[in-house]
Motif scaffolding. Structure first.
Motif, PDB file in Angstrom:
ATOM      1  N   SER A   1       0.944  -1.221   0.077  1.00 21.22           N
ATOM      2  CA  SER A   1      -0.027  -0.028   0.025  1.00 21.22           C
ATOM      3  C   SER A   1       0.989   1.202  -0.083  1.00 21.22           C
ATOM      4  N   ASP A   2       0.397   2.221  -0.263  1.00 16.43           N
ATOM      5  CA  ASP A   2       1.050   3.527  -0.239  1.00 16.43           C
ATOM      6  C   ASP A   2       0.855   4.426   1.108  1.00 16.43           C
ATOM      7  N   GLU A   3       0.221   3.656   1.860  1.00 19.24           N
ATOM      8  CA  GLU A   3      -0.047   4.300   3.170  1.00 19.24           C
ATOM      9  C   GLU A   3       1.020   4.943   3.930  1.00 19.24           C
ATOM     10  N   ASP A   4       2.213   4.171   3.880  1.00 21.44           N
ATOM     11  CA  ASP A   4       3.585   4.543   4.591  1.00 21.44           C
ATOM     12  C   ASP A   4       4.445   5.303   3.740  1.00 21.44           C
ATOM     13  N   ALA A   5       3.857   5.790   2.594  1.00 19.86           N
ATOM     14  CA  ALA A   5       5.047   6.355   1.486  1.00 19.86           C
ATOM     15  C   ALA A   5       5.578   7.553   2.221  1.00 19.86           C
ATOM     16  N   GLY A   6       4.876   8.456   2.742  1.00 19.76           N
ATOM     17  CA  GLY A   6       5.331   9.739   3.572  1.00 19.76           C
ATOM     18  C   GLY A   6       6.318   9.212   4.620  1.00 19.76           C
ATOM     19  N   GLN A   7       6.110   8.533   5.369  1.00 18.12           N
ATOM     20  CA  GLN A   7       7.032   8.119   6.501  1.00 18.12           C
ATOM     21  C   GLN A   7       8.262   7.481   6.041  1.00 18.12           C
ATOM     22  N   LEU A   8       8.273   6.233   4.908  1.00 17.52           N
ATOM     23  CA  LEU A   8       9.591   5.978   4.170  1.00 17.52           C
ATOM     24  C   LEU A   8      10.134   6.982   3.666  1.00 17.52           C
ATOM     25  N   ARG A   9       9.496   8.038   2.994  1.00 22.04           N
ATOM     26  CA  ARG A   9      10.325   9.106   2.341  1.00 22.04           C
ATOM     27  C   ARG A   9      11.188   9.906   3.604  1.00 22.04           C
ATOM     28  N   THR A  10      10.565  10.160   4.665  1.00 21.06           N
ATOM     29  CA  THR A  10      11.426  10.720   5.791  1.00 21.06           C
ATOM     30  C   THR A  10      12.475   9.995   6.350  1.00 21.06           C
ATOM     31  N   ARG A  11      12.377   8.753   6.121  1.00 22.23           N
ATOM     32  CA  ARG A  11      13.415   7.899   6.901  1.00 22.23           C
ATOM     33  C   ARG A  11      14.436   7.720   5.765  1.00 22.23           C
ATOM     34  N   VAL A  12      14.062   7.554   4.600  1.00 26.48           N
ATOM     35  CA  VAL A  12      14.965   7.471   3.368  1.00 26.48           C
ATOM     36  C   VAL A  12      15.992   8.870   3.576  1.00 26.48           C
ATOM     37  N   ASP A  13      15.147  10.120   3.479  1.00 25.66           N
ATOM     38  CA  ASP A  13      15.953  11.334   3.466  1.00 25.66           C
ATOM     39  C   ASP A  13      16.841  11.490   4.478  1.00 25.66           C
ATOM     40  N   ALA A  14      16.441  10.751   5.516  1.00 24.98           N
ATOM     41  CA  ALA A  14      17.391  11.084   6.940  1.00 24.98           C
ATOM     42  C   ALA A  14      18.608  10.134   6.690  1.00 24.98           C
ATOM     43  N   PHE A  15      18.263   8.808   6.195  1.00 28.99           N
ATOM     44  CA  PHE A  15      19.431   8.044   6.028  1.00 28.99           C
ATOM     45  C   PHE A  15      20.396   8.544   4.922  1.00 28.99           C
ATOM     46  N   LEU A  16      19.855   9.178   3.827  1.00 27.02           N
ATOM     47  CA  LEU A  16      20.750   9.482   2.761  1.00 27.02           C
ATOM     48  C   LEU A  16      21.565  10.894   3.358  1.00 27.02           C
ATOM     49  N   GLU A  17      21.061  11.640   3.889  1.00 28.20           N
ATOM     50  CA  GLU A  17      21.571  12.601   4.744  1.00 28.20           C
ATOM     51  C   GLU A  17      22.777  12.147   5.370  1.00 28.20           C
ATOM     52  N   MET A  18      22.863  11.204   6.467  1.00 23.50           N
ATOM     53  CA  MET A  18      23.612  10.522   7.037  1.00 23.50           C
ATOM     54  C   MET A  18      24.649   9.956   6.283  1.00 23.50           C
ATOM     55  N   ILE A  19      24.367   9.392   5.107  1.00 24.44           N
ATOM     56  CA  ILE A  19      25.641   9.093   4.361  1.00 24.44           C
ATOM     57  C   ILE A  19      26.075  10.026   3.605  1.00 24.44           C
ATOM     58  N   ARG A  20      25.607  11.066   3.318  1.00 24.30           N
ATOM     59  CA  ARG A  20      26.334  12.264   2.797  1.00 24.30           C
ATOM     60  C   ARG A  20      27.335  13.095   3.451  1.00 24.30           C
ATOM     61  N   LYS A  21      27.113  12.831   5.041  1.00 23.40           N
ATOM     62  CA  LYS A  21      27.979  13.736   5.786  1.00 23.40           C
ATOM     63  C   LYS A  21      29.344  12.963   5.919  1.00 23.40           C
TER      64      LYS A  21
END
Ligand code: BJ8
Length: 425
Positions: free
Chosen positions: A405-425
């Motif tokens: 389902s797409d119900e968690d898409a927003g939450q997944l986006r937030t977690r993915v953004d944070a993960f990528l942010e951490m990788i980029r540092k």
């Protein structure tokens, strides 16, 4: 397309209204996820065409073959040897089970807390919305996980089924059991088709299926380049199409795509900036049209460079030896090759952990995403070990548990953004 094939779908017993709904739902999603990508390889046009006609042309081909006496054998797992099906002049089709659309229909019968892949596949049969299921003469199930195993018992009330018992351990006893199952499968296919499998036909089929594996290996190799020359979404789509397209045509198309993509590498051209975080996805398979996680990752700026899954490296990494011999000898080779698949249904399954580390190095990944379908306990528990080995290797991990389902898409986006942010540092 809807108008052209309606007669055929009606003859197959498809619920036309529901089916219209399904196709109407997929078209805009495909447009948004795939066709909106910039500067895609031209070779992807073939795959766009196949998906755009997903229930039309190929089903029509299968039906024509069926009318001329060929049998269609449908599968849900990469443990089922296509070589044996092809050698008997039958056609293997990997059934898709990657959409939320068929889940509520399945939930009328199956418990809700069942993995989406199981519910999606069952819902397609119950709702009569998949022309591949309707065209097939036999569904081959397996005993890889408890949910599937029990679902197949219920599915057998609706469709002819053959079950292959996959052992839990790769011991000598497990290997013998599996070899016996492969022989029993060959006999079931011979009975279904009325064709006795001959050594030369099995040898030919083995070469053909290996060609498909080689083509996918070649495609995946291009993803080791920096910048990565093809999006993860596109590469995964190519793998997903492998499950139901004609094998020889598919091999030709993938090799043509590879030539183009290799040209991109030589020209230093990439689908993403060279510094885009490189992500390996590992975990449960992503059956068509499950493109959710790739889309979230790649629209967040990451490049998915490899999938350690059954819609990824587990599908094509190992070849069956092509040294011919008697049918028995070849069946032994086939059985041994399939037993190398590192599915979490095995205990222990350390080879998968080794594979994740090896792939992480080969594809120079900056991070790993463990994708777990909700209620899949084997992969969820194995993720604990995946986390440990990646920590030792110093590779960041994001563990995701999701469904179709797409119900968690927003939450997944937030977690993915944070993960990528951490990788980029
Ligand atoms: S070889 S991964 S294709 S079984 S996700 S249905 S395991 S509860 S799909 Fe698979 Fe064959 Fe293994 Fe590959 Fe069960 Fe888990 Fe659902 Fe799964």
């Amino acid at each position: 397309m809807t108008t052209d094939y309606r007669q055929m779908w009606a003859e197959l017993g498809i619920d036309l209204d529901r089916h219209d709904e399904l196709l109407n739902a997929i078209a805009p999603i495909y447009e948004e996820i795939y066709l909106s990508q910039k500067d895609r390889p031209k070779g992807m046009e073939f795959f766009d065409f196949v998906v755009g006609n997903i229930h039309g042309i190929r089903v029509h081909e299968l039906r024509k073959r069926a009318m001329n006496g060929s049998k269609v054998v449908a599968t849900y797992c990469v443990f089922v040897p296509d070589e044996i099906v092809l050698a008997a002049d039958a056609i293997p089709v990997g059934l898709c089970a990657g959409t939320q659309f068929s889940v509520p229909i399945a939930e009328e019968v199956l418990p809700r807390n069942t993995c989406a892949l199981i519910k999606s596949s069952f819902g397609f049969k119950l709702g009569r919305t998949c022309p591949y299921v309707q065209t097939s003469h036999l569904i081959v199930g397996e005993t890889t996980c408890d949910g599937k195993k029990k679902m197949f018992e219920i599915l057998a009330e609706y469709h002819p089924i053959h079950i292959m018992e996959v052992p839990n351990k790769k011991t000598e006893a497990g290997r013998n059991l599996w070899r016996g199952e492969v022989i029993a499968f060959k006999e079931a296919i011979e009975k279904l088709t009325g064709n006795e499998i001959q050594a030369d036909r099995l040898d030919q089929a083995t070469k053909l299926v290996n060609d498909r594996r080689r083509a996918l290996q070649r495609l995946y190799n291009t993803r080791k380049a920096r910048p990565v020359p093809i999006s993860g979404k596109d590469a995964m789509l190519v793998t997903q199409v492998a499950f139901y397209d004609d094998v020889a045509r598919y091999v030709q198309q993938v090799n043509a795509l590879c030539e183009e993509v290799e040209g991109r590498i030589a020209a230093g051209k990439g689908g993403f900036p060279a510094d885009a975080p490189r992500i390996l996805i590992t975990g449960t398979p992503m059956a068509i049209p499950n493109w959710k996680l790739h889309h979230i990752l790649e629209t967040a700026g990451a490049a998915v460079v490899c999938e350690e899954s059954c819609t990824g490296t587990r599908y094509f990494s190992d070849l069956v030896p092509e040294d011919g011999g008697t049918v028995e000898r070849q069946l032994g080779n086939i059985a041994d090759r399939y037993l190398q698949i590192h599915c979490a249904c095995f205990t222990p399954n350390d080879e998968r952990l080794d594979d994740i580390i090896r792939l992480g190095r080969e594809y120079q990944v900056d991070g790993v995403v463990h994708n777990n379908l909700q209620f899949c306990h084997t992969y969820a528990n194995e993720a604990v070990k995946v986390e440990r080995v990646l920590a030792k290797e110093g590779i960041p991990l994001l563990r995701i548990e999701t469904d179709y389902s797409d119900e968690d898409a927003g939450q997944l986006r937030t977690r993915v953004d944070a993960f990528l942010e951490m990788i980029r540092k």
